[in-house]
Design an enzyme around this catalytic site. Structure first.
Site, PDB file in Angstrom:
ATOM      1  N   HIS A  74      31.616  13.374 -11.027  1.00  0.00           N
ATOM      2  CA  HIS A  74      31.869  14.370 -11.745  1.00  0.00           C
ATOM      3  C   HIS A  74      30.463  15.178 -12.220  1.00  0.00           C
ATOM      4  CE1 HIS A  74      36.191  14.927 -12.148  1.00  0.00           C
ATOM      5  NE2 HIS A  74      36.206  13.776 -11.529  1.00  0.00           N
ATOM      6  N   PRO A  75      30.338  16.546 -12.317  1.00  0.00           N
ATOM      7  CA  PRO A  75      28.993  17.108 -12.544  1.00  0.00           C
ATOM      8  C   PRO A  75      29.129  17.154 -14.212  1.00  0.00           C
ATOM      9  CG  PRO A  75      30.753  18.732 -12.258  1.00  0.00           C
ATOM     10  CD  PRO A  75      31.312  17.470 -11.677  1.00  0.00           C
ATOM     11  N   SER A  91      35.583  22.889  -9.625  1.00  0.00           N
ATOM     12  CA  SER A  91      34.716  22.667 -10.983  1.00  0.00           C
ATOM     13  C   SER A  91      34.158  24.024 -11.487  1.00  0.00           C
ATOM     14  CB  SER A  91      33.538  21.611 -10.513  1.00  0.00           C
ATOM     15  OG  SER A  91      34.305  20.356 -10.543  1.00  0.00           O
ATOM     16  N   GLU A  94      37.220  25.917 -13.217  1.00  0.00           N
ATOM     17  CA  GLU A  94      37.448  25.237 -14.463  1.00  0.00           C
ATOM     18  C   GLU A  94      36.605  25.354 -15.398  1.00  0.00           C
ATOM     19  OE1 GLU A  94      39.899  21.658 -11.693  1.00  0.00           O
ATOM     20  OE2 GLU A  94      37.715  21.101 -12.731  1.00  0.00           O
ATOM     21  N   GLN A  95      35.265  25.484 -15.177  1.00  0.00           N
ATOM     22  CA  GLN A  95      34.016  25.570 -16.078  1.00  0.00           C
ATOM     23  C   GLN A  95      34.065  26.886 -16.514  1.00  0.00           C
ATOM     24  OE1 GLN A  95      30.243  23.328 -16.020  1.00  0.00           O
ATOM     25  NE2 GLN A  95      31.356  21.654 -15.170  1.00  0.00           N
ATOM     26  N   PHE A 126      29.894  13.012 -19.218  1.00  0.00           N
ATOM     27  CA  PHE A 126      30.921  13.369 -19.923  1.00  0.00           C
ATOM     28  C   PHE A 126      32.015  14.040 -19.198  1.00  0.00           C
ATOM     29  CE2 PHE A 126      33.041  16.362 -22.660  1.00  0.00           C
ATOM     30  CZ  PHE A 126      33.560  15.544 -23.598  1.00  0.00           C
ATOM     31  N   MET A 128      35.825  15.939 -18.911  1.00  0.00           N
ATOM     32  CA  MET A 128      36.948  16.528 -19.906  1.00  0.00           C
ATOM     33  C   MET A 128      37.677  17.563 -19.225  1.00  0.00           C
ATOM     34  SD  MET A 128      36.697  18.187 -23.640  1.00  0.00           S
ATOM     35  CE  MET A 128      37.808  19.250 -24.558  1.00  0.00           C
ATOM     36  N   ALA A 129      38.898  17.346 -19.208  1.00  0.00           N
ATOM     37  CA  ALA A 129      40.029  18.234 -18.725  1.00  0.00           C
ATOM     38  C   ALA A 129      39.794  19.602 -19.339  1.00  0.00           C
ATOM     39  CB  ALA A 129      41.338  18.185 -18.410  1.00  0.00           C
ATOM     40  N   VAL A 130      38.903  20.580 -18.947  1.00  0.00           N
ATOM     41  CA  VAL A 130      38.632  21.769 -19.923  1.00  0.00           C
ATOM     42  C   VAL A 130      39.492  23.012 -19.999  1.00  0.00           C
ATOM     43  CG1 VAL A 130      36.230  21.317 -19.783  1.00  0.00           C
ATOM     44  CG2 VAL A 130      37.164  22.972 -18.019  1.00  0.00           C
TER      45      VAL A 130
END
Length: 177
Positions: A74-75, A91, A94-95, A126, A128-130
């Protein structure tokens, strides 16, 4: 098809087609899809919830080393890969959905400091499902989770990755509804 059904139907795919369709649900870790398929899929797995459960159990039951490999795939959140445009499409969406693409220079610096401290302590990024969170909630979670011990944080990261996978499967079902 309803938004509760995946397309293509996982239960109707051979291993190769299944891994092609669902292998990137877990970031750069198609082995999760391979093992889920090998454990057997039926019509219960044609829904986002059903497939997320099957794939999530694969990761949860994996060795600590396998889990760490998925976590490390994961980034960083709001990290250098995001700034350079090097994230996977999932990603990136999501971000951006959490507003991480709109951070001020001060917020970016805080993310960078927290990413560095977190990786130094735990040896992985780190995760996290953002979805449903904003950058302020994410920064607060960062600081809280820095207090965890390594085993607890690995379990938390796996739980978050499984949430991400479910969100990704739900998004695919919605897109194909």
């Amino acid at each position: 098809m309803s938004h509760n059904t995946l397309t293509p139907l996982p239960s109707q795919l051979d291993k190769s087609a299944f891994v092609t369709a669902y292998g990137e649900i877990y970031e750069h870790s198609p082995w999760v899809a391979e093992l889920a398929w090998e454990q057997g899929l039926n019509t219960d797995h044609d829904s986002p919830a059903g497939l997320a459960k099957a794939m999530g159990e694969v990761l949860t039951d994996a060795s600590a080393e396998q889990q760490l490999a998925v976590i490390r795939a994961h980034p960083d959140l709001a990290g250098k890969a995001a700034v350079a445009g090097e994230l996977t499409d999932d990603s990136t969406r999501e971000q951006a959905g959490a507003g991480l693409d709109q951070c001020s220079p001060e917020e970016m610096a805080r993310f960078e400091r927290l990413n560095d401290a977190y990786k130094e302590k735990f040896g992985f990024p780190f995760v996290m499902a953002v979805k449903g969170n904003d950058r302020y909630a994410i920064l607060n979670a960062f600081e809280t989770r820095l207090e965890n011990d390594p085993a607890e944080e690995r379990r938390t990261a796996v739980e978050q990755i499984n949430r991400i996978a479910r969100f990704r499967l739900e998004a695919r079902a919605e897109a194909n509804a």
